[in-house]
Motif scaffolding. Sequence first.
Motif, mmCIF file in Angstrom:
data_model
loop_
_atom_site.group_PDB
_atom_site.id
_atom_site.type_symbol
_atom_site.label_atom_id
_atom_site.label_comp_id
_atom_site.label_asym_id
_atom_site.label_seq_id
_atom_site.Cartn_x
_atom_site.Cartn_y
_atom_site.Cartn_z
ATOM 1 N N ARG A 190 0.991 -1.320 0.012
ATOM 2 C CA ARG A 190 -0.219 0.194 -0.041
ATOM 3 C C ARG A 190 0.847 1.369 0.129
ATOM 4 O O ARG A 190 2.474 1.063 0.610
ATOM 5 C CB ARG A 190 -0.543 0.051 0.972
ATOM 6 C CG ARG A 190 -0.455 -0.056 2.798
ATOM 7 C CD ARG A 190 0.543 0.355 3.389
ATOM 8 N NE ARG A 190 0.387 0.256 4.406
ATOM 9 C CZ ARG A 190 1.490 0.886 4.961
ATOM 10 N NH1 ARG A 190 1.726 2.001 4.736
ATOM 11 N NH2 ARG A 190 1.461 0.804 6.482
ATOM 12 N N ALA A 246 0.455 4.936 1.597
ATOM 13 C CA ALA A 246 -0.507 5.855 2.494
ATOM 14 C C ALA A 246 -0.410 7.366 2.884
ATOM 15 O O ALA A 246 -0.008 7.414 3.185
ATOM 16 C CB ALA A 246 -0.337 4.694 3.927
ATOM 17 N N SER A 300 -0.248 11.081 4.000
ATOM 18 C CA SER A 300 -1.001 11.997 4.491
ATOM 19 C C SER A 300 -1.343 13.124 3.703
ATOM 20 O O SER A 300 -0.267 13.801 3.102
ATOM 21 C CB SER A 300 -1.035 12.489 5.567
ATOM 22 O OG SER A 300 -0.383 11.201 6.446
ATOM 23 N N GLU A 334 -4.941 8.494 3.945
ATOM 24 C CA GLU A 334 -4.638 9.026 5.378
ATOM 25 C C GLU A 334 -5.012 10.060 6.039
ATOM 26 O O GLU A 334 -4.066 11.350 6.188
ATOM 27 C CB GLU A 334 -2.920 8.009 6.285
ATOM 28 C CG GLU A 334 -3.075 6.725 5.354
ATOM 29 C CD GLU A 334 -2.897 6.210 6.698
ATOM 30 O OE1 GLU A 334 -1.327 7.053 6.999
ATOM 31 O OE2 GLU A 334 -2.851 5.021 6.147
ATOM 32 N N ARG A 345 7.298 1.790 3.366
ATOM 33 C CA ARG A 345 7.499 3.527 4.076
ATOM 34 C C ARG A 345 8.929 3.718 4.606
ATOM 35 O O ARG A 345 9.724 3.186 4.648
ATOM 36 C CB ARG A 345 6.488 3.597 5.007
ATOM 37 C CG ARG A 345 7.001 2.176 6.654
ATOM 38 C CD ARG A 345 5.742 2.838 7.330
ATOM 39 N NE ARG A 345 6.042 2.140 8.916
ATOM 40 C CZ ARG A 345 5.218 2.237 9.319
ATOM 41 N NH1 ARG A 345 3.984 1.893 9.827
ATOM 42 N NH2 ARG A 345 5.672 0.967 10.797
ATOM 43 N N HIS A 402 9.042 5.543 9.752
ATOM 44 C CA HIS A 402 8.446 5.711 10.752
ATOM 45 C C HIS A 402 9.004 4.047 11.138
ATOM 46 O O HIS A 402 7.829 3.246 11.809
ATOM 47 C CB HIS A 402 6.881 4.519 9.659
ATOM 48 C CG HIS A 402 6.396 5.799 9.393
ATOM 49 N ND1 HIS A 402 5.535 6.340 9.596
ATOM 50 C CD2 HIS A 402 6.569 6.415 7.302
ATOM 51 C CE1 HIS A 402 5.046 7.074 9.128
ATOM 52 N NE2 HIS A 402 5.267 7.029 8.150
HETATM 53 N N1 GLU Z 1 0.493 8.390 6.639
HETATM 54 C C1 GLU Z 1 1.921 8.021 6.699
HETATM 55 C C2 GLU Z 1 2.845 9.319 6.085
HETATM 56 O O1 GLU Z 1 1.904 9.486 4.924
HETATM 57 C C3 GLU Z 1 2.116 6.728 6.596
HETATM 58 C C4 GLU Z 1 1.854 5.824 7.188
HETATM 59 C C5 GLU Z 1 2.073 4.596 6.659
HETATM 60 O O2 GLU Z 1 3.181 4.251 5.586
HETATM 61 O O3 GLU Z 1 2.041 3.784 7.548
HETATM 62 O O4 GLU Z 1 3.632 10.035 6.285
#
Ligand code: GLU
Length: 452
Positions: A8, A10, A12, A44, A173, A177
Amino acid sequence: MHTPIVTRFAPSPTGMLHSGNYRTAVFAFLFAKHHGGKMVLRIEDTDTARSSKTYENNILESLQWLGITHDEFYRQSERGEIYQSYLQKLIDSGHAYISNSELGADMEGRRASVIRFKNPNKKVAFDDVIRGHIEFDTTELGDFVIAKSLTEPIFHFAVVVDDYLMGISHVIRGEDHISNTPRQILIQEALGAPTPIYAHLPLILSPDRTKLSKRKGAKALTEYRDKGYLKEAVLNYLAFLGWNPGDDRELLSESELINLFSFERVQKSGAIFDEVKLAWMNKEYIKRLPEEAWKKEVLERLPEDILEHPHFEARKAKVLPLIIERISTFGEVEEMAKSGELNFYFNAPKLSIANIMPPEKMRKGREVSEDIVKGILTHVVSLLESIPEHEFTKERVKEIVFPYADQEGRGMVLWPMRYALSGRDKSPDPFELCDILGKVESIKRLHACVAH
Ligand code: GLU
Protein backbone atom coordinates in the motif's frame (compact mmCIF):
# COMPACT_ATOMS: atom_id res chain seq x y z
CA MET A 1 6.84 -15.14 1.09
CA HIS A 2 3.33 -14.26 2.27
CA THR A 3 0.66 -14.92 -0.28
CA PRO A 4 -1.09 -13.03 -1.63
CA ILE A 5 1.20 -10.01 -1.85
CA VAL A 6 -0.59 -6.77 -1.06
CA THR A 7 1.29 -3.48 -0.66
CA ARG A 8 0.00 0.00 0.00
CA PHE A 9 0.87 3.62 -0.44
CA ALA A 10 -0.66 5.58 2.42
CA PRO A 11 0.02 9.29 2.04
CA SER A 12 -1.39 11.94 4.37
CA PRO A 13 -2.77 14.84 2.33
CA THR A 14 -1.75 17.39 4.96
CA GLY A 15 0.70 19.21 2.71
CA MET A 16 1.99 19.06 -0.84
CA LEU A 17 3.95 15.83 -1.20
CA HIS A 18 7.38 16.35 -2.73
CA SER A 19 8.78 14.17 -5.46
CA GLY A 20 10.89 12.06 -3.11
CA ASN A 21 7.74 10.99 -1.28
CA TYR A 22 6.62 9.13 -4.40
CA ARG A 23 9.61 6.81 -4.18
CA THR A 24 7.59 4.86 -1.57
CA ALA A 25 4.72 4.50 -4.04
CA VAL A 26 7.12 3.40 -6.77
CA PHE A 27 8.69 0.68 -4.61
CA ALA A 28 5.31 -0.54 -3.34
CA PHE A 29 4.07 -0.68 -6.94
CA LEU A 30 7.15 -2.43 -8.36
CA PHE A 31 7.18 -4.99 -5.55
CA ALA A 32 3.47 -5.78 -5.90
CA LYS A 33 3.69 -6.08 -9.69
CA HIS A 34 6.85 -8.18 -9.50
CA HIS A 35 4.93 -10.74 -7.45
CA GLY A 36 1.65 -10.43 -9.32
CA GLY A 37 0.17 -8.89 -6.18
CA LYS A 38 -2.11 -5.99 -5.42
CA MET A 39 -1.47 -2.38 -4.56
CA VAL A 40 -3.72 -0.36 -2.28
CA LEU A 41 -3.88 3.41 -2.31
CA ARG A 42 -5.04 4.72 1.04
CA ILE A 43 -5.50 8.40 1.73
CA GLU A 44 -4.76 8.94 5.43
CA ASP A 45 -6.94 11.95 6.07
CA THR A 46 -8.11 11.37 9.64
CA ASP A 47 -6.55 14.69 10.63
CA THR A 48 -9.44 16.66 9.21
CA ALA A 49 -8.05 20.02 10.27
CA ARG A 50 -4.86 19.59 8.29
CA SER A 51 -6.00 17.42 5.37
CA SER A 52 -7.10 19.06 2.16
CA LYS A 53 -8.62 17.97 -1.14
CA THR A 54 -6.09 20.06 -3.02
CA TYR A 55 -3.28 17.90 -1.67
CA GLU A 56 -5.24 14.71 -2.22
CA ASN A 57 -5.96 15.67 -5.82
CA ASN A 58 -2.31 16.42 -6.39
CA ILE A 59 -1.41 12.94 -5.08
CA LEU A 60 -3.93 11.29 -7.41
CA GLU A 61 -2.75 13.33 -10.39
CA SER A 62 0.90 12.58 -9.67
CA LEU A 63 0.36 8.83 -9.40
CA GLN A 64 -1.75 8.78 -12.50
CA TRP A 65 0.89 10.67 -14.44
CA LEU A 66 3.62 8.26 -13.32
CA GLY A 67 1.46 5.32 -14.31
CA ILE A 68 1.25 3.95 -10.77
CA THR A 69 -2.10 2.27 -10.70
CA HIS A 70 -3.83 0.84 -7.65
CA ASP A 71 -6.17 -2.09 -7.28
CA GLU A 72 -8.07 -0.73 -4.30
CA PHE A 73 -8.69 2.77 -3.04
CA TYR A 74 -9.66 3.96 0.44
CA ARG A 75 -10.05 7.19 2.35
CA GLN A 76 -9.66 6.93 6.10
CA SER A 77 -12.14 9.75 6.62
CA GLU A 78 -14.82 7.43 5.22
CA ARG A 79 -14.02 4.56 7.58
CA GLY A 80 -14.93 6.11 10.94
CA GLU A 81 -17.38 3.38 11.90
CA ILE A 82 -14.84 0.66 11.31
CA TYR A 83 -12.27 2.31 13.61
CA GLN A 84 -14.95 2.90 16.19
CA SER A 85 -15.95 -0.75 16.31
CA TYR A 86 -12.35 -1.87 16.67
CA LEU A 87 -11.71 0.69 19.38
CA GLN A 88 -14.74 -0.64 21.21
CA LYS A 89 -13.41 -4.19 20.81
CA LEU A 90 -10.12 -3.24 22.41
CA ILE A 91 -11.91 -1.50 25.26
CA ASP A 92 -14.21 -4.49 25.78
CA SER A 93 -11.29 -6.92 25.81
CA GLY A 94 -9.40 -4.77 28.30
CA HIS A 95 -6.62 -3.80 25.86
CA ALA A 96 -7.62 -0.15 25.91
CA TYR A 97 -9.36 2.20 28.29
CA ILE A 98 -10.80 5.68 28.43
CA SER A 99 -8.71 8.01 30.52
CA ASN A 100 -8.64 11.66 31.39
CA SER A 101 -6.29 13.60 29.23
CA GLU A 102 -3.48 15.43 30.91
CA LEU A 103 -4.34 18.27 28.53
CA GLY A 104 -6.88 19.21 31.19
CA ALA A 105 -10.40 20.49 30.95
CA ASP A 106 -12.19 21.99 27.94
CA MET A 107 -13.85 25.40 27.91
CA GLU A 108 -16.95 24.21 29.74
CA GLY A 109 -14.82 22.72 32.46
CA ARG A 110 -15.35 19.12 31.29
CA ARG A 111 -12.22 17.04 31.47
CA ALA A 112 -11.34 15.86 28.00
CA SER A 113 -10.83 12.14 27.83
CA VAL A 114 -8.73 10.04 25.47
CA ILE A 115 -8.46 6.34 24.72
CA ARG A 116 -5.23 4.75 25.82
CA PHE A 117 -3.71 1.45 24.90
CA LYS A 118 -2.91 -0.75 27.86
CA ASN A 119 0.76 -1.36 27.27
CA PRO A 120 1.82 -4.91 28.20
CA ASN A 121 5.34 -3.45 28.64
CA LYS A 122 7.34 -6.02 26.76
CA LYS A 123 10.06 -6.37 24.20
CA VAL A 124 8.85 -6.20 20.62
CA ALA A 125 11.03 -7.49 17.79
CA PHE A 126 10.60 -7.63 14.04
CA ASP A 127 12.75 -8.48 11.06
CA ASP A 128 12.77 -5.62 8.64
CA VAL A 129 13.64 -6.84 5.16
CA ILE A 130 15.93 -3.88 4.66
CA ARG A 131 17.15 -2.95 8.13
CA GLY A 132 17.37 -6.46 9.58
CA HIS A 133 16.44 -7.48 13.13
CA ILE A 134 15.03 -4.64 15.22
CA GLU A 135 14.11 -4.85 18.91
CA PHE A 136 12.37 -2.34 21.12
CA ASP A 137 11.47 -2.30 24.77
CA THR A 138 8.03 -0.72 24.71
CA THR A 139 7.94 -0.01 28.45
CA GLU A 140 9.02 3.57 27.96
CA LEU A 141 6.04 4.22 25.68
CA GLY A 142 3.67 3.91 28.62
CA ASP A 143 -0.04 3.58 27.96
CA PHE A 144 -0.01 5.53 24.72
CA VAL A 145 -3.03 7.30 23.22
CA ILE A 146 -4.73 5.53 20.29
CA ALA A 147 -7.77 7.80 19.92
CA LYS A 148 -8.95 11.19 21.09
CA SER A 149 -12.45 9.73 21.35
CA LEU A 150 -14.35 6.78 19.91
CA THR A 151 -14.82 8.75 16.70
CA GLU A 152 -11.32 10.19 16.51
CA PRO A 153 -8.72 7.45 16.13
CA ILE A 154 -5.16 8.61 15.86
CA PHE A 155 -2.73 7.62 13.14
CA HIS A 156 -1.26 4.44 14.71
CA PHE A 157 -4.61 2.90 15.34
CA ALA A 158 -6.12 3.61 11.93
CA VAL A 159 -2.99 2.32 10.17
CA VAL A 160 -3.07 -0.97 12.05
CA VAL A 161 -6.79 -1.56 11.54
CA ASP A 162 -6.50 -0.76 7.85
CA ASP A 163 -3.38 -2.82 7.20
CA TYR A 164 -5.19 -5.72 8.86
CA LEU A 165 -8.53 -5.37 7.05
CA MET A 166 -6.93 -4.64 3.70
CA GLY A 167 -4.77 -7.74 3.96
CA ILE A 168 -1.51 -5.82 3.61
CA SER A 169 1.32 -8.34 3.43
CA HIS A 170 4.18 -5.84 3.15
CA VAL A 171 4.36 -2.42 4.74
CA ILE A 172 6.78 -0.43 2.63
CA ARG A 173 7.42 3.05 3.96
CA GLY A 174 10.07 5.58 4.92
CA GLU A 175 12.63 4.92 7.61
CA ASP A 176 11.12 7.71 9.69
CA HIS A 177 8.31 5.27 10.56
CA ILE A 178 10.59 2.69 12.22
CA SER A 179 9.94 4.16 15.65
CA ASN A 180 6.16 3.84 15.10
CA THR A 181 6.40 0.14 14.38
CA PRO A 182 6.60 -1.24 17.97
CA ARG A 183 3.39 0.59 18.95
CA GLN A 184 1.70 -0.72 15.83
CA ILE A 185 2.82 -4.28 16.53
CA LEU A 186 1.40 -4.08 20.06
CA ILE A 187 -1.94 -2.95 18.65
CA GLN A 188 -1.86 -5.78 16.08
CA GLU A 189 -1.27 -8.32 18.82
CA ALA A 190 -4.16 -6.95 20.86
CA LEU A 191 -6.45 -7.15 17.81
CA GLY A 192 -5.27 -10.64 16.94
CA ALA A 193 -4.04 -9.30 13.59
CA PRO A 194 -0.98 -10.73 11.84
CA THR A 195 2.14 -8.58 11.73
CA PRO A 196 2.94 -7.69 8.15
CA ILE A 197 6.46 -7.80 6.76
CA TYR A 198 8.14 -4.42 7.14
CA ALA A 199 10.44 -2.75 4.64
CA HIS A 200 11.64 0.64 5.84
CA LEU A 201 13.20 2.56 2.99
CA PRO A 202 16.30 4.75 3.35
CA LEU A 203 15.85 8.47 3.80
CA ILE A 204 15.95 10.71 0.78
CA LEU A 205 18.56 13.44 1.05
CA SER A 206 19.36 16.65 -0.75
CA PRO A 207 22.75 16.79 -2.48
CA ASP A 208 24.12 18.44 0.70
CA ARG A 209 23.14 15.23 2.55
CA THR A 210 20.51 16.86 4.73
CA LYS A 211 16.98 15.50 4.66
CA LEU A 212 15.15 16.42 1.46
CA SER A 213 12.32 18.84 2.18
CA LYS A 214 10.08 21.34 0.48
CA ARG A 215 11.98 24.07 2.28
CA LYS A 216 15.19 22.82 0.66
CA GLY A 217 13.68 23.25 -2.78
CA ALA A 218 12.14 19.80 -3.26
CA LYS A 219 9.39 20.15 -5.84
CA ALA A 220 5.98 18.56 -6.25
CA LEU A 221 5.99 15.78 -8.82
CA THR A 222 3.48 17.64 -10.96
CA GLU A 223 6.02 20.45 -11.34
CA TYR A 224 8.25 18.04 -13.23
CA ARG A 225 5.32 17.04 -15.39
CA ASP A 226 4.58 20.70 -16.09
CA LYS A 227 8.22 21.36 -16.96
CA GLY A 228 8.03 18.75 -19.66
CA TYR A 229 9.88 15.88 -18.01
CA LEU A 230 9.01 12.46 -19.39
CA LYS A 231 7.17 10.26 -16.95
CA GLU A 232 9.26 7.26 -17.99
CA ALA A 233 12.41 9.11 -16.95
CA VAL A 234 10.94 10.26 -13.64
CA LEU A 235 9.71 6.76 -12.78
CA ASN A 236 13.13 5.36 -13.66
CA TYR A 237 14.82 8.01 -11.53
CA LEU A 238 12.57 7.46 -8.49
CA ALA A 239 13.16 3.69 -8.69
CA PHE A 240 16.89 4.36 -8.35
CA LEU A 241 16.48 6.32 -5.10
CA GLY A 242 17.92 3.66 -2.85
CA TRP A 243 17.74 0.74 -5.25
CA ASN A 244 19.77 -0.43 -8.25
CA PRO A 245 19.67 -3.56 -10.40
CA GLY A 246 23.15 -4.68 -9.32
CA ASP A 247 24.88 -3.88 -12.59
CA ASP A 248 25.62 -0.66 -14.41
CA ARG A 249 22.31 -0.35 -16.22
CA GLU A 250 20.67 2.96 -15.46
CA LEU A 251 17.93 3.27 -18.03
CA LEU A 252 15.14 0.82 -17.33
CA SER A 253 11.58 0.77 -18.55
CA GLU A 254 8.64 0.15 -16.25
CA SER A 255 8.45 -3.52 -17.19
CA GLU A 256 12.20 -3.98 -16.69
CA LEU A 257 11.95 -2.30 -13.29
CA ILE A 258 9.09 -4.62 -12.35
CA ASN A 259 11.12 -7.65 -13.43
CA LEU A 260 14.27 -6.63 -11.62
CA PHE A 261 12.95 -5.12 -8.41
CA SER A 262 13.80 -6.81 -5.11
CA PHE A 263 14.42 -5.68 -1.53
CA GLU A 264 17.83 -7.37 -1.53
CA ARG A 265 19.11 -4.55 -3.65
CA VAL A 266 17.65 -1.73 -1.55
CA GLN A 267 20.41 0.09 0.31
CA LYS A 268 20.34 1.13 3.96
CA SER A 269 22.11 4.44 3.56
CA GLY A 270 20.33 7.63 2.49
CA ALA A 271 19.56 8.17 -1.19
CA ILE A 272 20.35 11.50 -2.78
CA PHE A 273 17.76 13.27 -4.90
CA ASP A 274 19.90 14.98 -7.48
CA GLU A 275 18.18 17.30 -9.98
CA VAL A 276 21.23 17.21 -12.25
CA LYS A 277 21.11 13.43 -12.51
CA LEU A 278 17.37 13.53 -13.10
CA ALA A 279 17.82 16.05 -15.94
CA TRP A 280 20.55 13.85 -17.42
CA MET A 281 18.26 10.84 -17.30
CA ASN A 282 15.45 12.82 -18.89
CA LYS A 283 17.74 13.85 -21.73
CA GLU A 284 18.69 10.21 -22.31
CA TYR A 285 14.99 9.42 -22.63
CA ILE A 286 14.46 12.37 -24.99
CA LYS A 287 17.31 11.13 -27.19
CA ARG A 288 15.59 7.76 -27.49
CA LEU A 289 12.23 9.15 -28.56
CA PRO A 290 11.19 8.58 -32.15
CA GLU A 291 11.66 11.70 -34.28
CA GLU A 292 7.92 12.25 -34.65
CA ALA A 293 7.42 12.21 -30.90
CA TRP A 294 10.10 14.71 -29.93
CA LYS A 295 9.20 17.01 -32.83
CA LYS A 296 5.63 17.09 -31.65
CA GLU A 297 6.74 18.01 -28.12
CA VAL A 298 8.98 20.81 -29.36
CA LEU A 299 6.39 22.19 -31.78
CA GLU A 300 3.78 22.28 -29.02
CA ARG A 301 6.04 24.55 -27.00
CA LEU A 302 7.18 27.00 -29.65
CA PRO A 303 5.45 30.38 -29.54
CA GLU A 304 3.18 31.53 -32.35
CA ASP A 305 5.52 34.21 -33.65
CA ILE A 306 8.04 31.48 -34.46
CA LEU A 307 5.55 28.92 -35.77
CA GLU A 308 3.99 31.50 -38.06
CA HIS A 309 7.22 33.06 -39.23
CA PRO A 310 7.48 32.98 -43.05
CA HIS A 311 10.82 31.12 -42.83
CA PHE A 312 9.70 28.59 -40.26
CA GLU A 313 8.62 25.83 -42.64
CA ALA A 314 11.80 26.06 -44.70
CA ARG A 315 14.16 26.16 -41.73
CA LYS A 316 12.48 23.88 -39.21
CA ALA A 317 14.12 20.68 -40.43
CA LYS A 318 17.49 22.13 -39.43
CA VAL A 319 16.44 24.20 -36.42
CA LEU A 320 14.48 21.54 -34.52
CA PRO A 321 17.46 19.14 -34.18
CA LEU A 322 19.57 22.02 -32.83
CA ILE A 323 16.93 22.77 -30.24
CA ILE A 324 16.66 19.16 -29.13
CA GLU A 325 20.43 18.92 -28.78
CA ARG A 326 20.43 21.76 -26.27
CA ILE A 327 17.63 20.74 -23.95
CA SER A 328 17.23 18.24 -21.12
CA THR A 329 13.52 18.83 -20.64
CA PHE A 330 10.88 19.97 -23.09
CA GLY A 331 9.99 22.90 -20.85
CA GLU A 332 13.36 24.40 -21.79
CA VAL A 333 12.02 24.98 -25.31
CA GLU A 334 9.68 27.61 -23.88
CA GLU A 335 12.51 29.12 -21.85
CA MET A 336 14.76 29.30 -24.93
CA ALA A 337 12.05 30.99 -26.95
CA LYS A 338 11.30 33.48 -24.17
CA SER A 339 14.91 34.44 -23.66
CA GLY A 340 15.29 35.11 -27.39
CA GLU A 341 17.63 32.18 -27.99
CA LEU A 342 15.66 31.10 -31.05
CA ASN A 343 15.01 34.48 -32.66
CA PHE A 344 18.11 34.61 -34.81
CA TYR A 345 17.07 31.51 -36.71
CA PHE A 346 14.30 33.60 -38.21
CA ASN A 347 14.93 37.32 -37.68
CA ALA A 348 18.03 39.42 -38.28
CA PRO A 349 19.62 40.15 -34.90
CA LYS A 350 20.15 43.51 -33.23
CA LEU A 351 23.88 44.03 -32.92
CA SER A 352 26.05 45.91 -30.46
CA ILE A 353 29.49 47.09 -31.54
CA ALA A 354 31.14 46.03 -28.30
CA ASN A 355 30.06 42.41 -28.82
CA ILE A 356 31.19 42.21 -32.43
CA MET A 357 34.79 42.54 -31.25
CA PRO A 358 36.27 39.17 -30.40
CA PRO A 359 36.72 38.96 -26.62
CA GLU A 360 40.25 39.01 -25.20
CA LYS A 361 40.72 35.24 -24.99
CA MET A 362 39.66 34.76 -28.64
CA ARG A 363 42.16 37.24 -29.95
CA LYS A 364 45.28 35.37 -28.88
CA GLY A 365 47.16 38.64 -28.55
CA ARG A 366 46.15 40.00 -31.94
CA GLU A 367 45.28 43.62 -32.35
CA VAL A 368 41.65 44.49 -32.98
CA SER A 369 39.87 47.60 -34.10
CA GLU A 370 36.58 48.28 -35.81
CA ASP A 371 38.43 48.59 -39.12
CA ILE A 372 40.21 45.28 -38.71
CA VAL A 373 36.95 43.46 -37.92
CA LYS A 374 35.20 45.21 -40.80
CA GLY A 375 37.97 44.09 -43.12
CA ILE A 376 37.68 40.51 -41.89
CA LEU A 377 33.92 40.38 -42.32
CA THR A 378 34.15 41.94 -45.77
CA HIS A 379 36.59 39.23 -46.77
CA VAL A 380 34.30 36.54 -45.32
CA VAL A 381 31.48 37.93 -47.48
CA SER A 382 33.61 37.66 -50.59
CA LEU A 383 34.48 34.06 -49.70
CA LEU A 384 30.81 33.18 -49.20
CA GLU A 385 29.90 34.84 -52.45
CA SER A 386 32.18 32.44 -54.28
CA ILE A 387 29.98 29.49 -53.23
CA PRO A 388 27.10 28.76 -55.60
CA GLU A 389 23.76 28.94 -53.82
CA HIS A 390 22.90 25.24 -54.23
CA GLU A 391 26.25 24.24 -52.68
CA PHE A 392 25.88 26.52 -49.68
CA THR A 393 26.11 23.84 -47.00
CA LYS A 394 27.75 23.72 -43.60
CA GLU A 395 30.63 21.62 -44.96
CA ARG A 396 31.24 23.82 -47.97
CA VAL A 397 31.20 27.04 -45.95
CA LYS A 398 33.63 25.52 -43.47
CA GLU A 399 35.94 24.38 -46.24
CA ILE A 400 36.08 27.89 -47.68
CA VAL A 401 36.22 29.95 -44.48
CA PHE A 402 38.44 27.75 -42.33
CA PRO A 403 41.77 28.30 -44.12
CA TYR A 404 41.22 32.03 -43.86
CA ALA A 405 40.32 31.70 -40.16
CA ASP A 406 43.50 29.70 -39.58
CA GLN A 407 45.51 32.41 -41.19
CA GLU A 408 43.94 35.34 -39.29
CA GLY A 409 43.39 33.53 -36.00
CA ARG A 410 40.23 31.50 -35.55
CA GLY A 411 38.65 33.68 -32.88
CA MET A 412 39.37 36.77 -34.94
CA VAL A 413 37.25 35.48 -37.83
CA LEU A 414 34.77 33.03 -36.39
CA TRP A 415 33.67 35.15 -33.43
CA PRO A 416 32.54 38.22 -35.42
CA MET A 417 31.12 36.00 -38.14
CA ARG A 418 29.03 34.03 -35.68
CA TYR A 419 28.00 37.14 -33.81
CA ALA A 420 26.97 38.91 -37.02
CA LEU A 421 24.73 35.97 -37.87
CA SER A 422 23.18 35.37 -34.44
CA GLY A 423 23.67 38.52 -32.41
CA ARG A 424 24.34 36.37 -29.35
CA ASP A 425 27.31 35.40 -27.22
CA LYS A 426 26.19 31.82 -27.35
CA SER A 427 24.77 30.18 -30.44
CA PRO A 428 25.61 27.36 -32.81
CA ASP A 429 28.83 27.82 -34.79
CA PRO A 430 28.84 30.08 -37.86
CA PHE A 431 28.89 27.18 -40.35
CA GLU A 432 25.75 25.74 -38.83
CA LEU A 433 24.14 29.17 -38.92
CA CYS A 434 25.05 29.71 -42.60
CA ASP A 435 23.60 26.33 -43.37
CA ILE A 436 20.27 27.21 -41.77
CA LEU A 437 20.02 30.79 -43.02
CA GLY A 438 21.14 30.09 -46.58
CA LYS A 439 23.44 32.14 -48.75
CA VAL A 440 21.29 35.21 -49.29
CA GLU A 441 20.32 35.73 -45.67
CA SER A 442 23.82 34.97 -44.33
CA ILE A 443 25.45 37.51 -46.61
CA LYS A 444 22.74 40.03 -45.84
CA ARG A 445 23.44 39.72 -42.09
CA LEU A 446 27.20 40.02 -42.55
CA HIS A 447 26.70 43.13 -44.68
CA ALA A 448 24.39 44.60 -42.08
CA CYS A 449 27.07 44.02 -39.47
CA VAL A 450 29.77 45.72 -41.57
CA ALA A 451 27.46 48.68 -42.14
CA HIS A 452 26.69 48.82 -38.42
N1 GLU B 1 0.35 8.37 6.37
C1 GLU B 1 1.73 8.18 6.70
C2 GLU B 1 2.58 9.27 6.07
O1 GLU B 1 2.14 9.91 5.17
C3 GLU B 1 2.27 6.85 6.24
C4 GLU B 1 1.82 5.76 7.10
C5 GLU B 1 2.45 4.44 6.81
O2 GLU B 1 3.02 4.26 5.72
O3 GLU B 1 2.39 3.57 7.66
O4 GLU B 1 3.69 9.47 6.50
